[in-house]
Every structure is written in structure tokens, then in C-alpha cells.
Scaffold this motif. Structure first.
Motif, PDB file in Angstrom:
ATOM      1  N   SER A 144       0.829  -1.211   0.000  1.00 56.87           N
ATOM      2  CA  SER A 144       0.000   0.000   0.000  1.00 56.87           C
ATOM      3  C   SER A 144       0.856   1.251   0.000  1.00 56.87           C
ATOM      4  CB  SER A 144      -0.924   0.017   1.218  1.00 56.87           C
ATOM      5  OG  SER A 144      -1.607  -1.173   1.348  1.00 56.87           O
ATOM      6  N   LEU A 147       1.985   1.804  -3.428  1.00 57.14           N
ATOM      7  CA  LEU A 147       0.832   2.317  -4.187  1.00 57.14           C
ATOM      8  C   LEU A 147       0.639   3.810  -3.958  1.00 57.14           C
ATOM      9  CD1 LEU A 147      -1.818   1.724  -5.745  1.00 57.14           C
ATOM     10  CD2 LEU A 147      -2.850   1.246  -3.565  1.00 57.14           C
ATOM     11  N   LEU A 151       0.591   6.891  -6.654  1.00 53.15           N
ATOM     12  CA  LEU A 151      -0.529   7.811  -6.829  1.00 53.15           C
ATOM     13  C   LEU A 151      -0.087   9.255  -6.691  1.00 53.15           C
ATOM     14  CD1 LEU A 151      -3.509   6.164  -4.977  1.00 53.15           C
ATOM     15  CD2 LEU A 151      -3.127   6.348  -7.395  1.00 53.15           C
ATOM     16  N   VAL A 226       0.795  -4.275  -8.595  1.00 53.68           N
ATOM     17  CA  VAL A 226       0.330  -2.890  -8.708  1.00 53.68           C
ATOM     18  C   VAL A 226       1.060  -2.174  -9.837  1.00 53.68           C
ATOM     19  CG1 VAL A 226       0.370  -0.661  -7.526  1.00 53.68           C
ATOM     20  CG2 VAL A 226      -0.480  -2.644  -6.351  1.00 53.68           C
TER      21      VAL A 226
ATOM     22  N   SER C  36     -16.233  -2.064  -1.568  1.00 52.11           N
ATOM     23  CA  SER C  36     -15.292  -1.600  -0.544  1.00 52.11           C
ATOM     24  C   SER C  36     -15.995  -1.383   0.796  1.00 52.11           C
ATOM     25  CB  SER C  36     -14.631  -0.319  -1.023  1.00 52.11           C
ATOM     26  OG  SER C  36     -13.828   0.221  -0.037  1.00 52.11           O
ATOM     27  N   GLY C  64      -8.582  -1.926   0.765  1.00 47.75           N
ATOM     28  CA  GLY C  64      -7.585  -1.049   0.186  1.00 47.75           C
ATOM     29  C   GLY C  64      -7.104  -1.507  -1.169  1.00 47.75           C
ATOM     30  N   LEU C  65      -6.423  -2.652  -1.193  1.00 50.04           N
ATOM     31  CA  LEU C  65      -5.707  -3.043  -2.409  1.00 50.04           C
ATOM     32  C   LEU C  65      -6.643  -3.512  -3.517  1.00 50.04           C
ATOM     33  CD1 LEU C  65      -2.647  -4.841  -0.887  1.00 50.04           C
ATOM     34  CD2 LEU C  65      -2.608  -2.945  -2.439  1.00 50.04           C
ATOM     35  N   THR C  67      -9.808  -2.746  -4.037  1.00 42.29           N
ATOM     36  CA  THR C  67     -10.536  -1.611  -4.604  1.00 42.29           C
ATOM     37  C   THR C  67      -9.653  -0.826  -5.561  1.00 42.29           C
ATOM     38  OG1 THR C  67     -11.650  -1.501  -2.499  1.00 42.29           O
ATOM     39  CG2 THR C  67     -11.989   0.318  -3.987  1.00 42.29           C
ATOM     40  N   SER C  68      -8.374  -0.623  -5.172  1.00 47.83           N
ATOM     41  CA  SER C  68      -7.493   0.159  -6.041  1.00 47.83           C
ATOM     42  C   SER C  68      -7.228  -0.584  -7.346  1.00 47.83           C
ATOM     43  CB  SER C  68      -6.195   0.485  -5.320  1.00 47.83           C
ATOM     44  OG  SER C  68      -5.485  -0.695  -5.077  1.00 47.83           O
ATOM     45  N   VAL C  71     -10.245  -0.028  -9.537  1.00 47.04           N
ATOM     46  CA  VAL C  71     -10.315   1.350 -10.038  1.00 47.04           C
ATOM     47  C   VAL C  71      -9.275   1.577 -11.133  1.00 47.04           C
ATOM     48  CG1 VAL C  71      -9.984   3.753  -9.382  1.00 47.04           C
ATOM     49  CG2 VAL C  71     -11.328   2.290  -7.960  1.00 47.04           C
ATOM     50  N   PHE C  72      -8.077   0.992 -10.991  1.00 46.96           N
ATOM     51  CA  PHE C  72      -7.055   1.150 -12.023  1.00 46.96           C
ATOM     52  C   PHE C  72      -7.494   0.519 -13.341  1.00 46.96           C
ATOM     53  CE2 PHE C  72      -3.544   1.330  -8.659  1.00 46.96           C
ATOM     54  CZ  PHE C  72      -3.798   2.668  -8.495  1.00 46.96           C
TER      55      PHE C  72
END
Lengths: 236, 111, 83
Positions: A144, A147, A151, A226, C36, C64-65, C67-68, C71-72
Motif C-alpha cells: 500500500s 501504491l 498515486l 500494482v 469496498s 484497500g488493495l 478496490t485500487s 479502479v485502475f
């Protein structure tokens, strides 16, 4: 109409499962579980706890009693990260731009926040045998943080080769510690270091070492996933 | 009560997978199914008088703990879940790049 | 024991409502954000069921992860549609 019929059908299935739960004798009633006739009774036994040396029983099961399962689980995560990297392999790749200009505060504040997140994740990983937490959530917190850096800065790309090397080293050390258990003791992943007093930071033998390795491996794998999601093919 | 809610969540997720033609919607439904299943597995080992399975010292006797084994199983299942979701999203993205749509029906028309 | 049943009933009902809305919403981004929220309520359920390890893991990964990542995926495809 078709959707409503489907919903009614599946709700009927759910009610059927609930009724089946209430009727069987072998299934325990909710909230009144007797541990004395289950496997977990041996895990909570005082002699076994002081032999393993981990105050958190869940950690003792995940890394100690069922360490081989955890090795397989980390392998599954590695294969899925490999699949993502294979599907996103382009000839010329560039960073996905997020279409906003990061200002000064965001750029430098995110680096400060990344340091705090790194410290928190190290605390969670190294205290995995004493408090709730451990390698899996700690590694996810590292990912995170990476990440957050992605961002906050539009041009940022972490060193993905470093992550690959870190992941390989952590996975190999996990297997080597298991083989050392086979040589120095009797079986694979057996504890060969003295497991001090329960509740101390330096206790529980090889459990904290393995959990640190799992944390590094999970963190680098999710961070590379990611990174793969934030790259795209360069339209020349 | 929370056990029944977990079973109904599982069934709702199954319904979503069957009813939706959008790949992103299917992955969301898969995640809902997974959350319901995790809560159900944890609720098997619950006891009203129990405390969390973390010892403060070895000499404590007479304390009732909840079952730690389902918690250990679910802990690894959650981390595998993020791996499968990431792989599914990668497939959805490559489907979009080929057919310009997430919908499976549009994909069938352009074949 | 009574309070446990009342609070777990409220949490379970909210989770069912959020799951139904997430499956039936028209926009994909709404569906992802409702997932989420559902994951956040699952953290409350895990804490009530005395599973703190699982609650921490679900709080970091589930809300957290995952959902991201969703979205990406949506972001990278929206941009191609505009071209």
C-alpha cells in the motif's frame, strides 16, 4: 422478470441451506462450541504452547504446525503474480498518467507518510508471534505504501527488478530454512532454535524469521502486481 | 444471526455470477461470495464466552478461547483471494483491449 | 449475548443491502465502491467474532488493495474509449 425469478430461486437455496444447518446433529450450534473434541484443543494445551513458544496461536498454526501449507499458499500467490506479468507484457511500455498535476505538498508529504507506513509494517511483521498481525497484513501494508508513491507522483516508477530479486531471495530462504530443519532436526520446517519464554520478542524459534520472509515476499509480489496494473502499451 | 447473513451473502454472490454478463460485475460478485464464505468459516469456531486466541502467559487456566484453526485457514484464503482477483482483472483488461467492451454479449456479436 | 445478537443483526442486514446494491447498480464504479464498503463491514463482523488477525488482513487487503486494482482497471479502459 428473469432476474426476479433467479433471485427467488437462489434465496430458496439459501433458506434450504439454513434449514439443513439447523437439522443436523453433527453440526455445532452457533456460539456454543466445545473445543475439547476438536483438534484445536491440542494447539491450546499449555505444554504444547511452551514448546512452540508463540503467544499468538493463529501464528503458531499458520507458520509452525502448518508451515508447509503456507509455503504452497505463497507459491499460489507467486504464480498469480507471474500470470498478471505475463498478460501485461508489452513491447514498449510506459506509465499510465493520472491526469492531474501533483503539487509540492503532495509530492513530499507522501514520502514522509511512506516512511511512517514502512515503520508500522515492520512493527506488525516482527511482532506477529505476540500480537495480531504478521507477515500477510504487514506485506500488504508495504505494498500500500508503494501504491501511495505511485498515486502521488505522476512520473514515479519503482525499481521492479529489485522487487523480483527480493522476492526470489525471500522464497529461497524460506525453503532453505525448511531444509535446515530436515538436516538439523527430523522433519521439514521443524523448529531447530531454542524457543525461549512465551511473550518475549526473541522467542518462538524460527517462527519470526519465517514470518519476516513471508512479509517481504508478499509485499514485493503485490507491489509488482500494482506496477503491472499501472503500465500500458505506448502508442507510438 | 451473523451465520445466516453469511449464507445469504454467499447465495447473493452466486446469483450475481449467474445473472451478470459484465466481467467486472462477475468479479465483484466473486468477491462478495468470498466474504460470505470467510465469515461463515470463522463463525463455525465461535463461542459466546470465548476470547481471542492470544495468550498473555502460559500459566492461565480456565479461560475459554475461540477455535483458532478456522482463523488460520481464512487468513491464507484472503491473501489468495487478492491474487485470483488480480489475475481475473488482468483477463478482463485484455478482453477489453481486444473487443472494446466488458460485456460478454458484445464480445459474442463481434465474433 | 442479547447485545451481540442485535448488533450482529444490524451488521448482517447492512451487508446484505450493500451486496444487493453492488450487484444491481448500473454504473461499474458504484459497484466497486459498494464492494469496498461491504468489506469494511466484514471487518466489523470479524472483530465481533473474535478474529483480530483476520480483521487486520481484511482491512488492509479487502478495502484497500482490491478496490485500487478495480479502479485502475476502470481508469485505464476509460481513457481508451475517449480516443
Amino acid at each position: 422478470m428473469k432476474k426476479l425469478f433467479g433471485l427467488i430461486l437462489f434465496m430458496g437455496l439459501g433458506v434450504l441451506i439454513i434449514l439443513a444447518l439447523n437439522n443436523t446433529i453433527s453440526f455445532p450450534k452457533f456460539g456454543s462450541v466445545d473445543l475439547s473434541d476438536r483438534v484445536a484443543d491440542a494447539y491450546l494445551d499449555n505444554d504444547n504452547v511452551s514448546e512452540v513458544g508463540s503467544a499468538n496461536i493463529v501464528t503458531a498454526i499458520v507458520v509452525g504446525y502448518r508451515g508447509f501449507d503456507t509455503l504452497g499458499e505463497v507459491t499460489v500467490l507467486f504464480i498469480s503474480a507471474l500470470g498478471v506479468a505475463f498478460l501485461f507484457s508489452f513491447k514498449k511500455e510506459k506509465r499510465l498518467d493520472l491526469k492531474f498535476k501533483p503539487n509540492f505538498m503532495l509530492k513530499h508529504g507522501s514520502k514522509l507518510l511512506f516512511g511512517i507506513m514502512l515503520v508500522v509494517s515492520l512493527y506488525i511483521i516482527t511482532h506477529g508471534h505476540l500480537t495480531p498481525g504478521g507477515g500477510f497484513p504487514g506485506g500488504a501494508i508495504i505494498a500500500s505504501g508503494v501504491l501511495l508513491l505511485y498515486l502521488a507522483d505522476d512520473k514515479f516508477r519503482s525499481n521492479i527488478k529489485g522487487f523480483k530479486v527480493l522476492e526470489g531471495v525471500a522464497g529461497s530462504l524460506f525453503v532453505i530454512i525448511g531444509l535446515l530443519g530436515l538436516i538439523l532436526a527430523t522433519s521439514f520446517l521443524e523448529n531447530f532454535i531454542a524457543s525461549g519464554t512465551v511473550g518475549q520478542l526473541l522467542s518462538a524459534g524460527i517462527i519470526p524469521i519465517i514470518y519476516v520472509l513471508i512479509g517481504l515476499k508478499v509485499g514485493s509480489e503485490i507491489a509488482s502486481v500494482v506496477d503491472n496494473f499501472l503500465t500500458e502499451e505506448e502508442s507510438a | 444471526m451473523i451465520q445466516y447473513a453469511a449464507i445469504l451473502l454467499f447465495v447473493l454472490g452466486l446469483y450475481g455470477i449467474f445473472i451478470s454478463t459484465n466481467t467486472i460485475k462477475m468479479l465483484v460478485s466473486l468477491n462478495i461470495l468470498e466474504i460470505g464464505l470467510n465469515i461463515f468459516i470463522i463463525s463455525i469456531g465461535f463461542n459466546y464466552q470465548g476470547i481471542a486466541p492470544i495468550l498473555s502467559s502460559v500459566s492461565d487456566t480456565g479461560l475459554i478461547y475461540v477455535d483458532p484453526l478456522p482463523q488460520a485457514l481464512v487468513l491464507t484464503a484472503i491473501v489468495i483471494g487478492v491474487g485470483t482477483t488480480a489475475l481475473g482483472l488482468a483477463f478482463a483488461k485484455s478482453i477489453y483491449q481486444k473487443y472494446q467492451s466488458f460485456d460478454l454479449n458484445d464480445m459474442e456479436e463481434s465474433l | 449475548m442479547l447485545w451481540f445478537d442485535i448488533i450482529s443483526g444490524i451488521v448482517g442486514g447492512l451487508m446484505l443491502i450493500l451486496a444487493f446494491l453492488a450487484i444491481n447498480s448500473k454504473k461499474l464504479i458504484n459497484s466497486v465502491l459498494l464492494l469496498s464498503g461491504l468489506s469494511m463491514l466484514a471487518v466489523v463482523a470479524f472483530v465481533m467474532l473474535k478474529a483480530p488477525d483476520v480483521a487486520i488482513t481484511e482491512a488492509v487487503i479487502g478495502s484497500g488493495l482490491v478496490t485500487s486494482l478495480f479502479v485502475f482497471t476502470l481508469l485505464s479502459t476509460r481513457k481508451e474509449a475517449k480516443k
